[in-house]
Design an enzyme around this catalytic site. Structure first.
Site, PDB file in Angstrom:
ATOM      1  N   GLU A  13      -4.414   7.638   8.958  1.00 43.69           N
ATOM      2  CA  GLU A  13      -4.365   9.271   8.228  1.00 43.69           C
ATOM      3  C   GLU A  13      -2.778   8.888   7.809  1.00 43.69           C
ATOM      4  O   GLU A  13      -2.395   9.047   8.348  1.00 43.69           O
ATOM      5  CB  GLU A  13      -5.348   9.749   8.379  1.00 43.69           C
ATOM      6  N   SER A  14      -2.366   8.778   6.704  1.00 42.80           N
ATOM      7  CA  SER A  14      -1.348   8.314   6.414  1.00 42.80           C
ATOM      8  C   SER A  14      -0.455  10.084   7.313  1.00 42.80           C
ATOM      9  O   SER A  14       0.961   9.913   8.046  1.00 42.80           O
ATOM     10  CB  SER A  14      -0.927   8.149   5.121  1.00 42.80           C
ATOM     11  N   LYS A  55     -11.534  -7.264   5.290  1.00 44.35           N
ATOM     12  CA  LYS A  55     -10.981  -6.875   6.470  1.00 44.35           C
ATOM     13  C   LYS A  55     -11.527  -7.847   7.586  1.00 44.35           C
ATOM     14  O   LYS A  55     -12.244  -7.626   7.469  1.00 44.35           O
ATOM     15  CB  LYS A  55     -11.448  -5.729   6.385  1.00 44.35           C
ATOM     16  N   CYS A  87       1.161  -1.372   0.026  1.00 41.50           N
ATOM     17  CA  CYS A  87       0.077  -0.031  -0.130  1.00 41.50           C
ATOM     18  C   CYS A  87       1.484   1.010   0.174  1.00 41.50           C
ATOM     19  O   CYS A  87       1.705   1.181   0.710  1.00 41.50           O
ATOM     20  CB  CYS A  87      -0.899  -0.135   1.295  1.00 41.50           C
ATOM     21  N   VAL A 134      -5.418   1.174   5.938  1.00 41.71           N
ATOM     22  CA  VAL A 134      -3.538   1.715   6.233  1.00 41.71           C
ATOM     23  C   VAL A 134      -3.400   2.742   5.880  1.00 41.71           C
ATOM     24  O   VAL A 134      -4.024   3.517   4.780  1.00 41.71           O
ATOM     25  CB  VAL A 134      -3.596   0.429   5.858  1.00 41.71           C
TER      26      VAL A 134
END
Lengths: 267, 239
Positions: free
Chosen positions: B82-83, B57, B30, B70
């Site tokens: 949230e990245s 999931k 990802c 993710v």
């Protein structure tokens, strides 16, 4: 001969005054500037300008921060369907709000707001604690994912047979926001960043009722309802506020595809 | 703990990480999770990974994050998702070797480049990979036009200055996957994108980038499996 010369001098002086005042006076135009309009000259050194639209929810986030922090600024409103070419040169994304100061441009409402706290650090609204800052950002992410899209669909016009499903998704999503409210304000005892960043949509909930028959009831959403009451008492919220009637009027023009950005301004 | 295999629906929720220990919920291929893996590598932070099967999931994953994506960080019962939020949070709790800019204007500048990336580029990247052949010319043009904004934003060796910083790591994962655009006819030309091409070379030299890197072959394999409808989240792992 002498009399004619004097009038010529007076005429030139009047023109000079008008041009001088247009260049250096406050450029605030409430009327939305369109394609073909002249690019307003930059605001003076050290002075802040906000490019906005009177009814834009995202721009209201920044207007709330500016009001809460007591920052002086001038506003240039932008016609969002016929954007001036010069506006797209300032921001390739072409949306409001945009801040401009000493030749520096900042766009994206949340970026503008954090920037304001950065350059005017007294009366800081953005949380400093890393976990609290992350928490507020996550609630906004939940808002974006679970609520905002359905809100938009409802006010921009959903087909009548689709409305119940969209309304349900909106109400289910709003529950996450209700659950996130564990103190008088989202930010604690006093309003802070997250309160101002969420408020604009709540100010427009009457539009949901009138466009889509969706009501945010005190039974289902007791905490949000109480919070809305508290927010409406705050001077900074009142300073940026438009009444439900005005929002509903604007909403009708939006639904018709002819948003009236200058609604309520005198001719 | 550590199986790298992606956990699915029906799996048992892993017990919480020990006190003071950091866990990352991720998926090996990802790009958003890679942003956080890059920050962790750059900052030299120790952590454990639990990979999530993104098509099936686990129910327990949604209890940790209602958005169900993710990357997610977990430490001492606290969850962050949230990245970009994860990344800034890491700098907040591990302030030495700070990657996120402190200067308000520089921080705003980096956020605006990411907004440009989102508005002008990333959508077309995904559309190109998943779209129909006849749509490709138009999509490629939009992608290339958008990428020009990013090329223009690169005015120093790295987006963050002399050294790689937040913006470099937050953009990198998609550039690592540009190889996947080859089969839809896009290649990053050094003529059109000299600065981005040079930047990519510099990034590939960095230990933190190498630590998170997957080769074009692995990305290609994953991409194929994705397009077939059965993504292989465990691609490359031994049986």
């Amino acid at each position: 001969m002498f009399i004619i010369s004097r009038f010529r001098v007076q005429a030139r002086f009047s023109v000079f005054c008008r041009r001088y005042s247009q260049t250096f006076a406050n450029m605030s135009s409430e009327r939305a500037l369109k394609r073909g309009s002249a690019c307003p000259p930059p605001h003076g050194p050290g002075k802040l300008r906000l490019y906005s639209m009177r009814f834009c929810t995202y721009a209201q986030r920044t207007r709330l921060f500016l009001a809460a922090k007591g920052i002086e600024y001038e506003t240039i409103n932008i016609h969002l369907r016929e954007k001036p070419e010069w506006f797209l040169e300032k921001t390739p994304i072409g949306k409001v709000p945009v801040l401009e100061k000493d030749g520096k441009i900042v766009y994206e409402s949340l970026v503008c707001n954090e920037y304001l706290d950065g350059i005017y650090p007294d009366k800081c609204i953005t949380p400093r604690d890393p976990l609290e800052k992350a928490r507020q950002s996550m609630v906004l992410a939940l808002w974006d994912t679970k609520v905002a899209g359905f809100y938009s669909k409802l006010v921009r016009g959903t087909k009548e047979d689709e409305r119940p499903a969209v309304a349900k998704q909106f109400v289910d999503g709003l529950q996450y926001i209700e659950n996130a409210l564990t103190q008088p304000f989202f930010s604690g005892d006093k309003a802070g960043a997250l309160d101002y960043n969420l408020w604009p949509w709540f100010e427009r909930f009457s539009m949901l009722k009138n466009c889509a028959g969706v009501e945010v009831s005190a039974d289902k959403f007791p905490k949000l309802t109480a919070w809305m009451g508290r927010m409406l008492e705050l001077p900074e919220v009142k300073a940026c506020f438009f009444s439900p009637e005005v929002h509903d009027q604007y909403g009708k023009t939006l639904l018709a595809g002819k948003s009236d950005y200058d609604l309520g301004l005198e001719e």
